[in-house]
Design a protein around this motif. Structure first.
Motif, PDB file in Angstrom:
ATOM      1  N   ALA A  97       0.848  -1.197   0.000  1.00 37.83           N
ATOM      2  CA  ALA A  97       0.000   0.000   0.000  1.00 37.83           C
ATOM      3  C   ALA A  97       0.884   1.248   0.000  1.00 37.83           C
ATOM      4  O   ALA A  97       0.549   2.275   0.595  1.00 37.83           O
ATOM      5  N   LEU A  98       2.033   1.106  -0.662  1.00 40.41           N
ATOM      6  CA  LEU A  98       3.027   2.187  -0.611  1.00 40.41           C
ATOM      7  C   LEU A  98       3.317   2.803  -1.979  1.00 40.41           C
ATOM      8  O   LEU A  98       4.120   3.730  -2.086  1.00 40.41           O
ATOM      9  N   THR A  99       2.693   2.261  -3.031  1.00 37.80           N
ATOM     10  CA  THR A  99       3.019   2.729  -4.382  1.00 37.80           C
ATOM     11  C   THR A  99       2.433   4.132  -4.580  1.00 37.80           C
ATOM     12  O   THR A  99       1.239   4.345  -4.392  1.00 37.80           O
ATOM     13  N   GLN A 158     -11.138   4.614   6.498  1.00 42.23           N
ATOM     14  CA  GLN A 158     -10.518   5.666   7.310  1.00 42.23           C
ATOM     15  C   GLN A 158     -10.864   7.000   6.649  1.00 42.23           C
ATOM     16  O   GLN A 158     -11.573   7.013   5.644  1.00 42.23           O
ATOM     17  N   SER A 159     -10.338   8.075   7.156  1.00 40.79           N
ATOM     18  CA  SER A 159     -10.664   9.349   6.522  1.00 40.79           C
ATOM     19  C   SER A 159     -10.110   9.332   5.097  1.00 40.79           C
ATOM     20  O   SER A 159      -9.042   8.742   4.839  1.00 40.79           O
ATOM     21  N   PRO A 160     -10.791   9.966   4.141  1.00 40.20           N
ATOM     22  CA  PRO A 160     -10.308   9.963   2.759  1.00 40.20           C
ATOM     23  C   PRO A 160      -8.889  10.515   2.642  1.00 40.20           C
ATOM     24  O   PRO A 160      -8.112  10.043   1.793  1.00 40.20           O
ATOM     25  N   GLU A 161      -8.515  11.459   3.510  1.00 38.40           N
ATOM     26  CA  GLU A 161      -7.139  11.997   3.456  1.00 38.40           C
ATOM     27  C   GLU A 161      -6.125  10.887   3.705  1.00 38.40           C
ATOM     28  O   GLU A 161      -5.070  10.854   3.080  1.00 38.40           O
ATOM     29  N   THR A 162      -6.448   9.973   4.605  1.00 38.71           N
ATOM     30  CA  THR A 162      -5.551   8.840   4.882  1.00 38.71           C
ATOM     31  C   THR A 162      -5.606   7.816   3.758  1.00 38.71           C
ATOM     32  O   THR A 162      -4.570   7.345   3.267  1.00 38.71           O
ATOM     33  N   LEU A 163      -6.827   7.476   3.332  1.00 34.79           N
ATOM     34  CA  LEU A 163      -6.989   6.426   2.307  1.00 34.79           C
ATOM     35  C   LEU A 163      -6.270   6.759   1.006  1.00 34.79           C
ATOM     36  O   LEU A 163      -5.802   5.880   0.300  1.00 34.79           O
ATOM     37  N   ALA A 164      -6.232   8.045   0.688  1.00 37.03           N
ATOM     38  CA  ALA A 164      -5.690   8.462  -0.608  1.00 37.03           C
ATOM     39  C   ALA A 164      -4.163   8.447  -0.640  1.00 37.03           C
ATOM     40  O   ALA A 164      -3.573   8.556  -1.713  1.00 37.03           O
ATOM     41  N   ARG A 165      -3.539   8.323   0.535  1.00 37.07           N
ATOM     42  CA  ARG A 165      -2.068   8.459   0.587  1.00 37.07           C
ATOM     43  C   ARG A 165      -1.389   7.108   0.797  1.00 37.07           C
ATOM     44  O   ARG A 165      -1.978   6.201   1.391  1.00 37.07           O
ATOM     45  N   PRO A 166      -0.135   6.972   0.380  1.00 37.73           N
ATOM     46  CA  PRO A 166       0.606   5.734   0.652  1.00 37.73           C
ATOM     47  C   PRO A 166       0.686   5.473   2.162  1.00 37.73           C
ATOM     48  O   PRO A 166       0.698   6.415   2.969  1.00 37.73           O
ATOM     49  N   GLY A 167       0.698   4.184   2.510  1.00 40.49           N
ATOM     50  CA  GLY A 167       0.865   3.808   3.917  1.00 40.49           C
ATOM     51  C   GLY A 167      -0.401   3.893   4.739  1.00 40.49           C
ATOM     52  O   GLY A 167      -0.334   3.981   5.968  1.00 40.49           O
ATOM     53  N   ALA A 168      -1.569   3.783   4.105  1.00 37.52           N
ATOM     54  CA  ALA A 168      -2.831   3.967   4.841  1.00 37.52           C
ATOM     55  C   ALA A 168      -3.184   2.776   5.723  1.00 37.52           C
ATOM     56  O   ALA A 168      -3.983   2.905   6.645  1.00 37.52           O
ATOM     57  N   PHE A 169      -2.589   1.592   5.445  1.00 40.96           N
ATOM     58  CA  PHE A 169      -3.037   0.381   6.130  1.00 40.96           C
ATOM     59  C   PHE A 169      -1.888  -0.239   6.932  1.00 40.96           C
ATOM     60  O   PHE A 169      -0.716  -0.008   6.621  1.00 40.96           O
ATOM     61  N   ALA A 175       1.530  -7.702   1.153  1.00 37.89           N
ATOM     62  CA  ALA A 175       0.466  -7.970   0.172  1.00 37.89           C
ATOM     63  C   ALA A 175      -0.909  -7.757   0.809  1.00 37.89           C
ATOM     64  O   ALA A 175      -1.837  -7.282   0.147  1.00 37.89           O
ATOM     65  N   ALA A 176      -1.022  -8.099   2.113  1.00 39.34           N
ATOM     66  CA  ALA A 176      -2.320  -7.919   2.781  1.00 39.34           C
ATOM     67  C   ALA A 176      -2.735  -6.450   2.750  1.00 39.34           C
ATOM     68  O   ALA A 176      -3.910  -6.112   2.521  1.00 39.34           O
ATOM     69  N   ALA A 177      -1.771  -5.557   2.957  1.00 44.71           N
ATOM     70  CA  ALA A 177      -2.087  -4.116   2.913  1.00 44.71           C
ATOM     71  C   ALA A 177      -2.494  -3.690   1.498  1.00 44.71           C
ATOM     72  O   ALA A 177      -3.436  -2.906   1.310  1.00 44.71           O
ATOM     73  N   GLY A 178      -1.784  -4.243   0.497  1.00 41.99           N
ATOM     74  CA  GLY A 178      -2.135  -3.921  -0.888  1.00 41.99           C
ATOM     75  C   GLY A 178      -3.545  -4.379  -1.228  1.00 41.99           C
ATOM     76  O   GLY A 178      -4.305  -3.659  -1.880  1.00 41.99           O
ATOM     77  N   LEU A 179      -3.906  -5.576  -0.742  1.00 45.66           N
ATOM     78  CA  LEU A 179      -5.250  -6.099  -1.026  1.00 45.66           C
ATOM     79  C   LEU A 179      -6.306  -5.331  -0.236  1.00 45.66           C
ATOM     80  O   LEU A 179      -7.432  -5.143  -0.699  1.00 45.66           O
ATOM     81  N   THR A 180      -5.939  -4.875   0.965  1.00 43.05           N
ATOM     82  CA  THR A 180      -6.882  -4.049   1.744  1.00 43.05           C
ATOM     83  C   THR A 180      -7.107  -2.712   1.032  1.00 43.05           C
ATOM     84  O   THR A 180      -8.238  -2.208   0.977  1.00 43.05           O
TER      85      THR A 180
END
Ligand code: NAP
Length: 304
Positions: A97-99, A158-169, A175-180
């Motif tokens: 979830a970092l790309t 989570q808040s859209p500000e968090t969801l939209a940025r790398p490292g949200a999960f 891979a689990a974070a990427g799939l989340t």
């Protein structure tokens, strides 16, 4: 009725099959495929007549804006029939979830949410009613065993500000974070379809389409070799069960929604060939309003 349908994600997988159906079944449709430059070069000539192309990388909002501007100009010049459809079928799934994209937004959120939103907003005043926006979502947004056999973690809002940025999960390099990030982006896309249904002008509908699990497409191409092997050779056996859909059936179902063969009211969720309810969590007008405001802010610099 002569019409233009703008479509992303038509270069391979589910969208490629859907594009072929649309062209075969609706000779009056001019299909305007938005795809990466490399894919345009490959597709030209393969899909035959009735298709034109605009190059774009949907991971870049600047690129989406340039593509939308070109489409508006072609419509305004009368080079294209009236715009009656937008199909936001392109989608990505990463193993982290970092790309990060060029504008600093996380790449899954950019392609699966922001690119569609920017196209909808930049084409909004060019749609000729009756028109329909179709966004390909996913039943991973349910987050339960019944819908994905535990293969994809459920959404973690989570808040859209968090969801939209790398490292949200949590553990964002996994891979689990990427799939989340993936399942959460699809929940966000459903929320926005609800918001489009409320906000778009009369006669411009918005529908979410779920193909269910479709093994053998390019979606898992970022995964490791074991997962890719399973996706290609083992998972296709699941299409013998109601849990999974073949690529050809998923593409046909998408074409049915786009062409109105499957009747779907604005704001609805189509599971393959039937209108059903999406998850209970996905109906949340307050969250949808907040998300709309946020994606408007995120895309603001590219929205004119
Ligand atoms: N497969 C499943 O199990 C499944 C289940 C539920 C929902 N879905 C959804 O169905 C849709 C289609 O997926 P698929 O399974 O057919 O996967 P796919 O074979 O990987 O197709 C994805 C499409 O999106 C395009 N795309 C991705 N990133 C792009 C970018 N930055 N710029 C331009 N185009 C881009 C791809 O173009 P390129 O060829 O240039 O990469 C391709 O045409 C996605 O929205 C996906 O989330 C899939």
């Amino acid at each position: 009725m002569r019409s233009t349908i703008v479509m992303t994600g038509a270069s391979r997988g589910i969208g490629r099959v859907a594009a072929e159906h649309i062209l075969r079944r609706s000779p009056d449709v001019q299909l305007l495929v938005v795809a990466r430059e490399s894919a345009v070069a490959q597709m030209s000539g393969e899909l035959g007549t009735g298709v034109s192309y605009v190059a774009a990388d949907l991971g870049s909002l600047a690129s989406v804006r340039t593509a939308a501007a070109e489409i508006r100009e072609r419509l305004d010049r009368g080079d294209l029939p009236p715009l009656r459809g937008f199909v936001g079928n392109a989608g990505v799934q990463y193993t982290n979830a970092l790309t990060e994209g060029p504008e600093g937004f996380e790449a899954t959120f950019t392609v699966n949410v922001l690119a569609n939103h920017l196209f909808v907003r930049l084409l909004q005043d060019r749609f000729a009613a009756p028109a329909q926006i179709t966004i390909t979502v996913s039943d991973t947004h349910f987050g339960d065993f019944k819908h994905n056999l535990g293969m994809v973690p459920g959404p973690l809002w989570q808040s859209p500000e968090t969801l939209a940025r790398p490292g949200a999960f949590p553990e964002p390099d996994t891979a689990a974070a990427g799939l989340t990030a993936y399942s959460t982006s699809k929940l966000a896309a459903i929320h926005l379809v609800h918001e489009y249904a409320r906000r778009l002008p009369e006669g411009v509908d918005a529908v979410a389409y779920n193909p269910a699990f479709v093994p053998g497409t390019g979606l898992a191409r970022d995964s490791g070799p074991v997962a890719r092997f399973a996706m290609r050779y083992v998972m296709p056996l699941l299409t013998l069960t109601p849990f999974a859909t073949s690529r050809s059936a998923a593409g046909r179902y998408l074409a049915d929604v786009v062409l109105g063969t499957t009747k779907a009211p604005s704001g609805s969720y189509v599971d393959r060939g039937a209108v059903v309810r999406s998850s209970e969590e996905s109906y949340d007008p307050r969250r949808e309003h907040e998300l709309w405001e946020a994606v408007e802010r995120f895309t603001e610099a590219h929205a004119t």
